[in-house]
Design a protein around this motif. Sequence first.
Motif, mmCIF file in Angstrom:
data_model
loop_
_atom_site.group_PDB
_atom_site.id
_atom_site.type_symbol
_atom_site.label_atom_id
_atom_site.label_comp_id
_atom_site.label_asym_id
_atom_site.label_seq_id
_atom_site.Cartn_x
_atom_site.Cartn_y
_atom_site.Cartn_z
ATOM 1 N N PRO A 77 13.996 4.170 -0.284
ATOM 2 C CA PRO A 77 12.552 4.220 -0.529
ATOM 3 C C PRO A 77 11.800 4.099 0.792
ATOM 4 C CG PRO A 77 13.605 2.367 -1.685
ATOM 5 C CD PRO A 77 14.592 2.911 -0.721
ATOM 6 N N VAL A 78 10.831 4.976 1.004
ATOM 7 C CA VAL A 78 10.128 5.026 2.285
ATOM 8 C C VAL A 78 8.638 4.758 2.086
ATOM 9 C CG1 VAL A 78 9.529 6.499 4.254
ATOM 10 C CG2 VAL A 78 11.789 6.718 3.184
ATOM 11 N N PRO A 105 -0.325 -0.765 11.838
ATOM 12 C CA PRO A 105 -1.265 0.355 11.730
ATOM 13 C C PRO A 105 -1.706 0.554 10.272
ATOM 14 C CG PRO A 105 0.617 0.955 13.086
ATOM 15 C CD PRO A 105 0.932 -0.372 12.465
ATOM 16 N N PRO A 106 -2.888 1.139 10.047
ATOM 17 C CA PRO A 106 -3.397 1.303 8.674
ATOM 18 C C PRO A 106 -2.481 2.144 7.799
ATOM 19 C CG PRO A 106 -5.106 1.801 10.303
ATOM 20 C CD PRO A 106 -3.833 1.619 11.064
ATOM 21 N N SER A 107 -1.562 2.901 8.406
ATOM 22 C CA SER A 107 -0.677 3.743 7.599
ATOM 23 C C SER A 107 0.499 2.964 7.012
ATOM 24 C CB SER A 107 -0.145 4.911 8.439
ATOM 25 O OG SER A 107 0.519 4.421 9.586
ATOM 26 N N ALA A 108 0.632 1.700 7.391
ATOM 27 C CA ALA A 108 1.664 0.864 6.755
ATOM 28 C C ALA A 108 1.315 0.708 5.275
ATOM 29 C CB ALA A 108 1.710 -0.506 7.426
ATOM 30 N N THR A 109 2.336 0.677 4.431
ATOM 31 C CA THR A 109 2.017 0.577 3.008
ATOM 32 C C THR A 109 2.010 -0.888 2.546
ATOM 33 O OG1 THR A 109 4.321 0.784 2.272
ATOM 34 C CG2 THR A 109 3.072 2.841 2.544
ATOM 35 N N VAL A 110 1.245 -1.099 1.478
ATOM 36 C CA VAL A 110 1.116 -2.457 0.934
ATOM 37 C C VAL A 110 2.472 -2.933 0.400
ATOM 38 C CG1 VAL A 110 -0.015 -3.845 -0.845
ATOM 39 C CG2 VAL A 110 -1.322 -2.115 0.413
ATOM 40 N N ALA A 111 3.135 -2.071 -0.355
ATOM 41 C CA ALA A 111 4.424 -2.467 -0.939
ATOM 42 C C ALA A 111 5.482 -2.651 0.150
ATOM 43 C CB ALA A 111 4.886 -1.423 -1.952
ATOM 44 N N GLY A 112 5.438 -1.796 1.166
ATOM 45 C CA GLY A 112 6.392 -1.930 2.274
ATOM 46 C C GLY A 112 6.254 -3.283 2.939
ATOM 47 N N ASN A 113 5.011 -3.714 3.119
ATOM 48 C CA ASN A 113 4.758 -5.014 3.735
ATOM 49 C C ASN A 113 5.258 -6.153 2.846
ATOM 50 O OD1 ASN A 113 2.379 -7.328 3.971
ATOM 51 N ND2 ASN A 113 3.116 -6.568 5.936
ATOM 52 N N LEU A 122 7.378 1.746 9.366
ATOM 53 C CA LEU A 122 6.849 1.063 10.545
ATOM 54 C C LEU A 122 7.481 -0.302 10.805
ATOM 55 C CD1 LEU A 122 3.141 2.055 9.982
ATOM 56 C CD2 LEU A 122 4.492 2.659 11.975
ATOM 57 N N SER A 123 8.617 -0.576 10.166
ATOM 58 C CA SER A 123 9.212 -1.904 10.361
ATOM 59 C C SER A 123 9.728 -2.087 11.788
ATOM 60 C CB SER A 123 10.357 -2.134 9.372
ATOM 61 O OG SER A 123 11.499 -1.400 9.767
ATOM 62 N N LEU A 124 10.010 -0.998 12.475
ATOM 63 C CA LEU A 124 10.601 -0.988 13.821
ATOM 64 C C LEU A 124 12.053 -1.450 13.829
ATOM 65 C CD1 LEU A 124 7.801 -2.451 16.181
ATOM 66 C CD2 LEU A 124 8.225 -0.085 15.585
ATOM 67 N N SER A 125 12.553 -1.898 12.665
ATOM 68 C CA SER A 125 13.941 -2.344 12.653
ATOM 69 C C SER A 125 14.817 -1.399 11.827
ATOM 70 C CB SER A 125 14.037 -3.784 12.144
ATOM 71 O OG SER A 125 13.232 -3.969 11.017
#
Lengths: 344, 464
Positions: free
Chosen positions: B72-73, B140-148, B77-80
Amino acid sequence: MYKLELEFDERLCVTCPTYYCLVKCQYMNIDKETAKAEMRKLINGEDSFVLRECVTCYACEEYCKRGNHPFYLITDLQEKKGILPMPKPLVTQWVNIGVPGRKDVQQFWDAKEPVISICLFPEYIDSIQGKLFENVSVILGRYFFCQLAYLHFGKPSLIRERLPGIIENIARHGFKEVIFFHDECYSTFASYAPAYGIKVPFRPVHLFEYLYNKLKEHEDEIKPLNTKVAYQRNCSSRLAPKKEHFVDEIFSLIGAERVTREYDRDNALCCGGIIRGLQKYELFADVQKRNVEDMVNAGAEYCVFNCPACFSSLSEAVAKKGIKPIMMHDLCKLALGEKAAGWK
Amino acid sequence: MEVTGMDRIYESLVEIAGEEHVSNREEELYIYSQDPGLMEPHRPDYVVMPKTTEEVQKIVQLANKEKISIVPVGGSLSLSGLVIPCRGGIALDLKRMDRVLEVNEKSRYVVVEGGITQGKLKAYLERHHPSLRHSIPDAPPSATVAGNIVIHGQGRLSQQYGFNSSMVTGLEVVLPTGEICKIGSCSVSPFWFSLEPLPHLAGLFFGWFGATGIITKLGLRLYPKKKLRDIEVFVVEDPNLVPDVIHRVTHTEMAEDIFVGAQPYPLIFKDIIMIGICITGDAEDELEFKRKMIWDALHTYIDSKEGGFMMLTPNIKHELLELPTSSTTRFADVVKGGGFEYCGPIIPVEKFPEAFKKLLEISSKYGITYGHAGRVIGRCHCMMFSFGYPFNRADPDNIERTRKALHESNVASLDIGGVPWKPEVHAQKMIMDKMDKNTLELIKRIKKLLDPNGIMNPGNWEVE
């Protein structure tokens, strides 16, 4: 090369009939007898409460009508006795601020006179435009940084350490005159350097003197502003009081009425920025409140600044009270029908 | 012509999501093969962008049938490298599922789809519900809420309310076996107000990086948005003072966000540690009261000259108060090499001095510069401490030294008692090596139970 010692005449001080240097201080309540006693201590290099309570507003340099240098004496003693007016990390930070980095340009060989130094205020480069600044070359950066700010940080020796190199760098360009955007730079070369026997091989020109002369050239284009202004003096203007007359003359030329208020001229209050930096928050809040209320009560529509640092620290407070903050050169531009770029 | 297995999967994905939302073209596989960090890239075989939960469900069912991996993408932006498809398969990009479904003003929560970005949610709330806000991370604003949420992210409200994952009020998840499952009050009620008082199943999905399911909807707590916001920055030179400064400020309960920063460049930041303290209020008086409480709390350090509040210009204030802070990226790339990577363990606040010392040691050992940013989570309950390293993308030697520094930072994080945050696969293994054996067994059982075919973001939290 330079003796770098303060030219302080003890006799002038001990025979002073007023001791206005301390008596007129706005931030310490000192009567004449106390002032006399404390100045004696300072002359003898002894400790005094003055060294700890001084807010480094520079005003005693102006209050001393004998041309002695009480403020420079105080700051030298603060350093000698290890009394830091500012917290240590802020001192570290400011010591580092003056060190040239890779973005700093040491020589502006293309610069032709008239030349203006905007010191460490690159954000003002966009405002150095229009009729008042036609054909003016701009120099800036840490190789032109006057260093005088260290008077606030208990580090005056750093000024003497770095200033000869700055002067040498400017002199290498062969300028006969340099206009200084920041009053503090002007005062460094016109007051501080001579007080320590440092020779300045060019003529420092105060921005207001330059603006006045340019406005005279464009006098027929001036549309009087017909507005009421409060003028915010800055600390280093206390080192160059002889240039203060240009403020009134400029206001007169552009049709700005300098409102009569309590905290103006000799009695001006600090913008508060440095007092906050000294971590005297209650004093800072009180000084800003009194100052701004005074402007409001006097009916000022604009608060006119000489110094970008004062603009930073006080503009928000005046704006919240409905007074428009503006730098002097931008106000002059308005009178010529130009935009005030400083309002970004 | 014989239809190959791979073509069959492509055709099936097209049937589910539509041709324009499926790709196996090189240029798109390349984009989904990496994130901006230092992890080795690996291409997926397909990219698909579903629009609905049902489409997600069908894709998961397809993957189970074909025994092909799904990653799932979100914003990548996790950088890891958490969404790098290390075993290929399907990159399931959720960004088309970006609607705000409900805002409950009175109960202060929002229900959104699993691909909505931080920027879109922020803009939506500002426009339609200006008195409400969510905890925005400095991504960045393009990070997603669920991803965070699935990485246990932190944001501007984490000092007050904890990890952003603690702010979740409900979930809709497509399980690895294809069932659509609701978690929290929404499983028994039309309202998405709380995960409690039911058995806490949400933990099956937080911190798992998508290895246990795909979040397709989530409820999130919203908080009062005060009219005024300001910032003070307290600076010290001695890292040993930082825990107590944070402790004193959190004791006042007057701050909104508390973050820490330290880096040697530009020189204005050299040799000092900055503690940013945001305050909010509905009136100037409220703001001033809070400011005074915070100043008073730190008077000991002010009196001793060991610390003090910085003189901030309006420009600096503006940058620091931005949501998110755009200057983060500028300062991250201070060496202008275009690269930045960090290991950001969650540590006890009292361990700050030790972590900071290690950061300086590691940076010096590998001859690279550093940038530290930290964020206090809860009332001094813990903090994120980043071992951050800018690097030059055009310099392989610099990249290699940065990799080594990151590895050593992970080791140091664990040594001082911290836990690497959003760890890359290698760091996950380091954590699991140190983990209690029964805990590890529980992770293994849960993963096996939820994802019997091992198709969900394989490589992550895989117990040997």
